[in-house]
Design a protein around this motif. Sequence first.
Motif, PDB file in Angstrom:
ATOM      1  N   THR A  34      -3.912  28.290  33.658  1.00  0.00           N
ATOM      2  CA  THR A  34      -2.973  28.443  32.554  1.00  0.00           C
ATOM      3  C   THR A  34      -3.731  28.286  31.246  1.00  0.00           C
ATOM      4  O   THR A  34      -4.863  27.792  31.228  1.00  0.00           O
ATOM      5  N   SER A  35      -3.126  28.728  30.175  1.00  0.00           N
ATOM      6  CA  SER A  35      -3.760  28.684  28.858  1.00  0.00           C
ATOM      7  C   SER A  35      -2.798  28.093  27.846  1.00  0.00           C
ATOM      8  O   SER A  35      -1.618  28.435  27.839  1.00  0.00           O
ATOM      9  N   ARG A  74     -11.314  23.637  30.036  1.00  0.00           N
ATOM     10  CA  ARG A  74     -12.314  24.154  29.095  1.00  0.00           C
ATOM     11  C   ARG A  74     -11.626  24.509  27.793  1.00  0.00           C
ATOM     12  O   ARG A  74     -10.512  25.016  27.809  1.00  0.00           O
ATOM     13  N   VAL A  75     -12.293  24.254  26.687  1.00  0.00           N
ATOM     14  CA  VAL A  75     -11.814  24.725  25.391  1.00  0.00           C
ATOM     15  C   VAL A  75     -12.716  25.886  25.011  1.00  0.00           C
ATOM     16  O   VAL A  75     -13.941  25.724  24.908  1.00  0.00           O
ATOM     17  N   LEU A  87      -6.737  36.889  35.510  1.00  0.00           N
ATOM     18  CA  LEU A  87      -6.205  37.207  36.832  1.00  0.00           C
ATOM     19  C   LEU A  87      -5.595  35.971  37.489  1.00  0.00           C
ATOM     20  O   LEU A  87      -4.531  36.047  38.114  1.00  0.00           O
ATOM     21  N   ASP A  88      -6.269  34.826  37.338  1.00  0.00           N
ATOM     22  CA  ASP A  88      -5.827  33.598  37.988  1.00  0.00           C
ATOM     23  C   ASP A  88      -4.560  33.011  37.382  1.00  0.00           C
ATOM     24  O   ASP A  88      -3.976  32.084  37.932  1.00  0.00           O
ATOM     25  N   GLU A  89      -4.134  33.561  36.248  1.00  0.00           N
ATOM     26  CA  GLU A  89      -2.871  33.092  35.674  1.00  0.00           C
ATOM     27  C   GLU A  89      -1.678  33.566  36.508  1.00  0.00           C
ATOM     28  O   GLU A  89      -0.573  33.093  36.318  1.00  0.00           O
ATOM     29  N   GLY A  90      -1.894  34.507  37.414  1.00  0.00           N
ATOM     30  CA  GLY A  90      -0.865  34.895  38.364  1.00  0.00           C
ATOM     31  C   GLY A  90       0.345  35.584  37.771  1.00  0.00           C
ATOM     32  O   GLY A  90       1.430  35.572  38.345  1.00  0.00           O
ATOM     33  N   VAL A 130      -7.085  26.179  25.327  1.00  0.00           N
ATOM     34  CA  VAL A 130      -7.362  25.256  26.424  1.00  0.00           C
ATOM     35  C   VAL A 130      -7.107  26.022  27.723  1.00  0.00           C
ATOM     36  O   VAL A 130      -5.962  26.385  28.013  1.00  0.00           O
ATOM     37  N   ALA A 131      -8.172  26.290  28.447  1.00  0.00           N
ATOM     38  CA  ALA A 131      -8.083  27.030  29.713  1.00  0.00           C
ATOM     39  C   ALA A 131      -8.152  26.001  30.841  1.00  0.00           C
ATOM     40  O   ALA A 131      -9.166  25.326  31.006  1.00  0.00           O
TER      41      ALA A 131
END
Length: 140
Positions: A34-35, A74-75, A87-90, A130-131
């Motif tokens: 998420t971001s 990670r920032v 992609l991983d945010e689904g 923020v990842a």
Amino acid sequence: MDDHEPLKPFLLAFPGPLRDQLVAAVLSGEKVSTSGLLAEYEAEAEELPPVGERSALIDSDGREVAVVEVTEVRVVRLGDIGLQHALDEGEGYTSVAEWRAGHESFWHGEEMREALGDPEFTVDDDTLVVAERFRVVRRA
């Protein structure tokens, strides 16, 4: 959830259809990242979650539906978000451009601007994001 002390809430978007979609994607295993905006953490005087922190995933009705554990934080500059994160945010994004357009629309929305206390808030390549990566450790 019967933990000894209450878990911090893990909130995706604002209550409503988007949150419901995101929670469903987490529960199905499609969403593992998420971001968020670093500016939102700063506006709420909230620290970034440490790796290993467990939180209660909350649905639009305020129910705890799962426990998630942060596996990476990670920032990064918005302009540096990569395809794997998107992609991983689904959410069905197939490119970083698609991911960015969807997120810019959300971040430029009235609810986010109100949360940030800035009715003119906009993002650009240098905006810090923020990842987060996470995993479901238990369903309710």
